[in-house]
Design an enzyme around this catalytic site. Structure first.
Site, PDB file in Angstrom:
ATOM      1  N   GLY A  12      49.655  30.136  40.999  1.00 31.77           N
ATOM      2  CA  GLY A  12      49.456  30.924  39.785  1.00 31.77           C
ATOM      3  C   GLY A  12      48.106  30.720  39.124  1.00 31.77           C
ATOM      4  O   GLY A  12      47.954  30.941  37.918  1.00 31.77           O
ATOM      5  N   ASN A  14      45.499  32.521  39.503  1.00 31.29           N
ATOM      6  CA  ASN A  14      45.025  33.836  39.051  1.00 31.29           C
ATOM      7  C   ASN A  14      45.723  34.229  37.750  1.00 31.29           C
ATOM      8  O   ASN A  14      45.112  34.807  36.855  1.00 31.29           O
ATOM      9  CB  ASN A  14      45.242  34.894  40.128  1.00 31.29           C
ATOM     10  CG  ASN A  14      44.152  34.859  41.189  1.00 31.29           C
ATOM     11  OD1 ASN A  14      43.034  35.304  40.938  1.00 31.29           O
ATOM     12  ND2 ASN A  14      44.446  34.296  42.336  1.00 31.29           N
ATOM     13  N   ARG A  66      67.078  42.925  52.906  1.00 28.34           N
ATOM     14  CA  ARG A  66      65.789  43.161  52.241  1.00 28.34           C
ATOM     15  C   ARG A  66      65.930  44.317  51.248  1.00 28.34           C
ATOM     16  O   ARG A  66      65.382  44.297  50.151  1.00 28.34           O
ATOM     17  CB  ARG A  66      64.708  43.464  53.284  1.00 28.34           C
ATOM     18  CG  ARG A  66      63.323  43.685  52.768  1.00 28.34           C
ATOM     19  CD  ARG A  66      62.738  42.545  51.976  1.00 28.34           C
ATOM     20  NE  ARG A  66      62.595  41.280  52.677  1.00 28.34           N
ATOM     21  CZ  ARG A  66      61.659  40.387  52.366  1.00 28.34           C
ATOM     22  NH1 ARG A  66      60.820  40.633  51.389  1.00 28.34           N
ATOM     23  NH2 ARG A  66      61.565  39.255  53.005  1.00 28.34           N
ATOM     24  N   ASN A 108      46.159  44.552  43.004  1.00 25.74           N
ATOM     25  CA  ASN A 108      46.302  43.361  43.836  1.00 25.74           C
ATOM     26  C   ASN A 108      44.955  42.673  43.971  1.00 25.74           C
ATOM     27  O   ASN A 108      43.908  43.338  44.004  1.00 25.74           O
ATOM     28  CB  ASN A 108      46.825  43.747  45.235  1.00 25.74           C
ATOM     29  CG  ASN A 108      47.041  42.533  46.133  1.00 25.74           C
ATOM     30  OD1 ASN A 108      47.644  41.556  45.720  1.00 25.74           O
ATOM     31  ND2 ASN A 108      46.495  42.587  47.337  1.00 25.74           N
ATOM     32  N   HIS A 110      42.816  40.393  46.566  1.00 25.25           N
ATOM     33  CA  HIS A 110      42.815  39.938  47.953  1.00 25.25           C
ATOM     34  C   HIS A 110      41.585  39.058  48.157  1.00 25.25           C
ATOM     35  O   HIS A 110      40.472  39.448  47.751  1.00 25.25           O
ATOM     36  CB  HIS A 110      42.803  41.116  48.928  1.00 25.25           C
ATOM     37  CG  HIS A 110      42.841  40.684  50.371  1.00 25.25           C
ATOM     38  ND1 HIS A 110      43.987  40.229  50.981  1.00 25.25           N
ATOM     39  CD2 HIS A 110      41.846  40.578  51.280  1.00 25.25           C
ATOM     40  CE1 HIS A 110      43.696  39.869  52.221  1.00 25.25           C
ATOM     41  NE2 HIS A 110      42.405  40.068  52.439  1.00 25.25           N
ATOM     42  N   ASP A 151      46.727  46.423  51.963  1.00 24.57           N
ATOM     43  CA  ASP A 151      45.344  46.192  51.485  1.00 24.57           C
ATOM     44  C   ASP A 151      44.459  47.420  51.691  1.00 24.57           C
ATOM     45  O   ASP A 151      43.257  47.305  51.924  1.00 24.57           O
ATOM     46  CB  ASP A 151      44.725  44.978  52.206  1.00 24.57           C
ATOM     47  CG  ASP A 151      45.509  43.704  51.946  1.00 24.57           C
ATOM     48  OD1 ASP A 151      45.555  42.855  52.854  1.00 24.57           O
ATOM     49  OD2 ASP A 151      46.087  43.581  50.852  1.00 24.57           O
ATOM     50  N   GLN A 179      34.820  31.420  42.124  1.00 26.11           N
ATOM     51  CA  GLN A 179      33.620  32.245  41.916  1.00 26.11           C
ATOM     52  C   GLN A 179      33.894  33.749  41.998  1.00 26.11           C
ATOM     53  O   GLN A 179      33.020  34.554  41.713  1.00 26.11           O
ATOM     54  CB  GLN A 179      32.550  31.868  42.949  1.00 26.11           C
ATOM     55  CG  GLN A 179      32.043  30.441  42.788  1.00 26.11           C
ATOM     56  CD  GLN A 179      30.932  30.112  43.785  1.00 26.11           C
ATOM     57  OE1 GLN A 179      30.429  30.976  44.494  1.00 26.11           O
ATOM     58  NE2 GLN A 179      30.555  28.852  43.843  1.00 26.11           N
ATOM     59  N   GLU A 181      37.807  35.473  42.530  1.00 22.79           N
ATOM     60  CA  GLU A 181      39.123  35.971  42.117  1.00 22.79           C
ATOM     61  C   GLU A 181      39.361  35.815  40.619  1.00 22.79           C
ATOM     62  O   GLU A 181      39.786  36.781  39.941  1.00 22.79           O
ATOM     63  CB  GLU A 181      40.220  35.227  42.873  1.00 22.79           C
ATOM     64  CG  GLU A 181      40.196  35.452  44.366  1.00 22.79           C
ATOM     65  CD  GLU A 181      41.271  34.682  45.072  1.00 22.79           C
ATOM     66  OE1 GLU A 181      42.412  34.638  44.571  1.00 22.79           O
ATOM     67  OE2 GLU A 181      40.990  34.130  46.147  1.00 22.79           O
TER      68      GLU A 181
HETATM   69  C1  GRF Z   1      44.629  32.984  46.256  1.00 19.40           C
HETATM   70  O1  GRF Z   1      43.600  32.828  47.218  1.00 19.40           O
HETATM   71  C2  GRF Z   1      45.115  34.407  46.279  1.00 19.40           C
HETATM   72  O2  GRF Z   1      44.094  35.361  46.506  1.00 19.40           O
HETATM   73  C3  GRF Z   1      46.026  34.366  47.439  1.00 19.40           C
HETATM   74  O3  GRF Z   1      46.769  33.183  47.235  1.00 19.40           O
HETATM   75  C4  GRF Z   1      45.884  32.205  46.674  1.00 19.40           C
HETATM   76  C5  GRF Z   1      46.555  31.469  45.533  1.00 19.40           C
HETATM   77  O4  GRF Z   1      46.677  32.338  44.441  1.00 19.40           O
HETATM   78  N1  GRF Z   1      46.848  35.536  47.548  1.00 19.40           N
HETATM   79  P1  GRF Z   1      47.322  31.790  43.034  1.00 19.40           P
HETATM   80  O5  GRF Z   1      46.715  30.418  42.792  1.00 19.40           O
HETATM   81  O6  GRF Z   1      48.815  31.690  43.244  1.00 19.40           O
HETATM   82  O7  GRF Z   1      46.927  32.789  41.992  1.00 19.40           O
END
Ligand code: GRF
Length: 207
Positions: A12, A14, A66, A108, A110, A151, A179, A181
């Site tokens: 988490g 991000n 699913r 999203n 990436h 993507d 740097q 995300e």
């Molecule tokens: C990050 O590199 C993200 O881009 C990828 O998983 C990694 C961890 O993301 N999808 P986060 O720390 O859970 O936000």
């Protein structure tokens, strides 16, 4: 007030960057109304709870199919009535019916410069392993809208990061997060909240 739901699967960081940007007003007129997680052990859940944000955690493993998980996932998202859904390190495929319900309203992040090192099988560390294996000198991150491909949706923002000869997949992943995300994802949400993102012929224009 823009209502945003964030989906996480892991650390988490991000989500943390988005919370920081809200705190210092780099994202305005926006409220995170909910955080969805598919992994009960994800630290991203703790980050959300510590920030006082409502959370919902549903693991696909606990559903008989699913399709049943997808129904529960869509119901969980919709009950928050989001204007924008942000996938922040979220590793679950988004059901087509949710994408159709939120056209160009699911973002999203990436960890590569799309269209390089993306698509099926390219997630988490595997992206950076591919970068090192190919020997590219520049990588980075991309924020894009989610469409029914993998993507392949319209690109909103990208930021480049240099690949160092001493890099491992882990050091590169960390630097791409720090740097790129953690900068462009909050920036994209801030632009969206200000109504500065337009779509023309499946290309993103920022005015
Ligand atoms: C990050 O590199 C993200 O881009 C990828 O998983 C990694 C961890 O993301 N999808 P986060 O720390 O859970 O936000």
């Amino acid at each position: 007030m823009l209502r945003v739901v964030v989906c996480v699967s892991g650390g988490g960081t991000n989500l943390g960057a988005i919370l920081e940007a809200l705190k210092d007003n780099r994202i305005q007129n926006t409220q995170i109304v909910g955080v969805f997680c598919n992994n009960p052990n994800a630290y991203g859940l703790i980050r959300a709870q510590e920030a006082g944000i409502p959370t919902c955690c549903l693991s696909p493993k606990t559903f008989e199919s699913r399709d049943l998980f997808h129904d529960a996932f869509c119901e969980a998202i919709n009950q928050w009535k989001p204007d924008l859904i942000v996938l922040a390190g979220f590793l679950v495929t988004i059901p087509a019916k949710l994408i159709e319900q939120y056209p160009n309203r699911i973002m999203n992040i990436h960890p590569s410069l799309i269209p390089s090192f993306c698509g099926v099988g390219f997630y988490g560390l595997k992206v950076h392993e591919g970068v090192l294996r190919r020997g590219v000198k520049i990588t980075g991150a991309t924020v894009h809208f989610v469409d029914t491909g993998c993507d392949t949706g319209p690109i909103i923002l990208q930021k480049a990061v240099e690949v160092l000869e001493t890099d491992t997949a882990e050091t590169l992943q960390r630097r791409v997060m720090e740097q790129a995300e953690w900068i462009i994802l909050p920036e994209a949400i801030g632009l969206y909240a200000k109504g500065r993102i337009q779509i023309q012929e499946s290309k993103v224009l920022i005015d």
